[in-house]
Design a protein around this motif. Structure first.
Motif, PDB file in Angstrom:
ATOM      1  N   SER A  63      -1.280  -0.602  -0.338  1.00 58.95           N
ATOM      2  CA  SER A  63       0.164  -0.842  -0.452  1.00 58.95           C
ATOM      3  C   SER A  63       0.527  -1.846  -1.546  1.00 58.95           C
ATOM      4  O   SER A  63       1.686  -1.910  -1.966  1.00 58.95           O
ATOM      5  CB  SER A  63       0.715  -1.335   0.887  1.00 58.95           C
ATOM      6  N   VAL A  64      -0.454  -2.620  -2.012  1.00 54.24           N
ATOM      7  CA  VAL A  64      -0.150  -3.631  -3.029  1.00 54.24           C
ATOM      8  C   VAL A  64      -0.906  -3.408  -4.335  1.00 54.24           C
ATOM      9  O   VAL A  64      -0.687  -4.138  -5.307  1.00 54.24           O
ATOM     10  CB  VAL A  64      -0.440  -5.058  -2.506  1.00 54.24           C
ATOM     11  N   LYS A  65      -1.770  -2.429  -4.380  1.00 53.72           N
ATOM     12  CA  LYS A  65      -2.540  -2.169  -5.603  1.00 53.72           C
ATOM     13  C   LYS A  65      -1.616  -1.926  -6.777  1.00 53.72           C
ATOM     14  O   LYS A  65      -0.637  -1.187  -6.680  1.00 53.72           O
ATOM     15  CB  LYS A  65      -3.450  -0.959  -5.403  1.00 53.72           C
ATOM     16  N   GLY A  66      -1.955  -2.555  -7.890  1.00 52.52           N
ATOM     17  CA  GLY A  66      -1.149  -2.402  -9.088  1.00 52.52           C
ATOM     18  C   GLY A  66       0.035  -3.339  -9.156  1.00 52.52           C
ATOM     19  O   GLY A  66       0.681  -3.450 -10.207  1.00 52.52           O
ATOM     20  N   ARG A  67       0.347  -4.004  -8.045  1.00 54.56           N
ATOM     21  CA  ARG A  67       1.485  -4.941  -8.027  1.00 54.56           C
ATOM     22  C   ARG A  67       1.040  -6.386  -7.784  1.00 54.56           C
ATOM     23  O   ARG A  67       1.645  -7.313  -8.313  1.00 54.56           O
ATOM     24  CB  ARG A  67       2.478  -4.535  -6.931  1.00 54.56           C
ATOM     25  N   ASN A  84       4.045  -9.062  -8.026  1.00 57.96           N
ATOM     26  CA  ASN A  84       5.049  -8.506  -8.920  1.00 57.96           C
ATOM     27  C   ASN A  84       5.682  -7.277  -8.294  1.00 57.96           C
ATOM     28  O   ASN A  84       5.144  -6.695  -7.353  1.00 57.96           O
ATOM     29  CB  ASN A  84       4.421  -8.139 -10.267  1.00 57.96           C
ATOM     30  N   SER A  85       6.804  -6.880  -8.835  1.00 54.79           N
ATOM     31  CA  SER A  85       7.510  -5.682  -8.363  1.00 54.79           C
ATOM     32  C   SER A  85       7.660  -5.705  -6.843  1.00 54.79           C
ATOM     33  O   SER A  85       7.364  -4.723  -6.155  1.00 54.79           O
ATOM     34  CB  SER A  85       6.769  -4.419  -8.807  1.00 54.79           C
ATOM     35  N   LEU A  86       8.119  -6.809  -6.350  1.00 57.11           N
ATOM     36  CA  LEU A  86       8.204  -6.975  -4.900  1.00 57.11           C
ATOM     37  C   LEU A  86       9.217  -6.020  -4.281  1.00 57.11           C
ATOM     38  O   LEU A  86      10.244  -5.688  -4.888  1.00 57.11           O
ATOM     39  CB  LEU A  86       8.564  -8.420  -4.559  1.00 57.11           C
ATOM     40  N   LYS A  87       8.891  -5.591  -3.071  1.00 58.71           N
ATOM     41  CA  LYS A  87       9.722  -4.663  -2.323  1.00 58.71           C
ATOM     42  C   LYS A  87      10.144  -5.316  -1.004  1.00 58.71           C
ATOM     43  O   LYS A  87       9.442  -6.198  -0.500  1.00 58.71           O
ATOM     44  CB  LYS A  87       8.928  -3.393  -2.007  1.00 58.71           C
ATOM     45  N   PRO A  88      11.241  -4.876  -0.420  1.00 59.35           N
ATOM     46  CA  PRO A  88      11.640  -5.441   0.872  1.00 59.35           C
ATOM     47  C   PRO A  88      10.543  -5.348   1.925  1.00 59.35           C
ATOM     48  O   PRO A  88      10.416  -6.241   2.781  1.00 59.35           O
ATOM     49  CB  PRO A  88      12.856  -4.605   1.244  1.00 59.35           C
TER      50      PRO A  88
END
Length: 119
Positions: A63-67, A84-88
């Motif tokens: 769920s967090v790979k690449g971010r 980075n590129s955080l999501k709710p």
């Protein structure tokens, strides 16, 4: 014994970035593998990222790979989580943890830092 203190949490808008830090006490930080976990309200704690004692091996939840990026500075006895590129859905209390490289599970935990991502 290892004591861990997280910092860097806060409120950020979706798409934004935060960097969490976890400062460790003790002389043997460089012998511990480190991990980041998180727990959202009403959910179980889940694995986020881990880094080996030397820093040469890293792993991430899908769920967090690449971010997210985990890193460590053994001279400063600190592990970081660049988000980075955080999501709710990244909203949670984030915990760092430490274990000896040969151990199966994490033995030491910090108190956690809140990360809230607004939409």
């Amino acid at each position: 014994q290892v004591q861990l203190v997280e910092s860097g949490g806060g409120l950020v808008q979706a798409g934004g970035s935060l960097r969490l830090s976890c400062a460790a006490s003790g002389r043997t930080f460089s012998t511990y593998a480190m991990g980041w976990f998180r727990q959202a309200p009403g959910k179980e704690r889940e694995f986020v990222a881990a880094i080996s004692a030397s820093g040469g091996t890293r792993s991430y939840a899908d769920s967090v790979k690449g971010r997210f990026t985990i890193s460590r500075d053994n001279a400063k006895k600190t592990v970081y989580l660049q988000m980075n590129s955080l999501k709710p859905e990244d909203t949670a209390v984030y915990y760092c943890a430490a274990k000896l490289s040969s151990a199966r599970q994490y033995d030491y935990w910090g108190q956690g830092t809140q990360v809230t991502v607004s939409s």
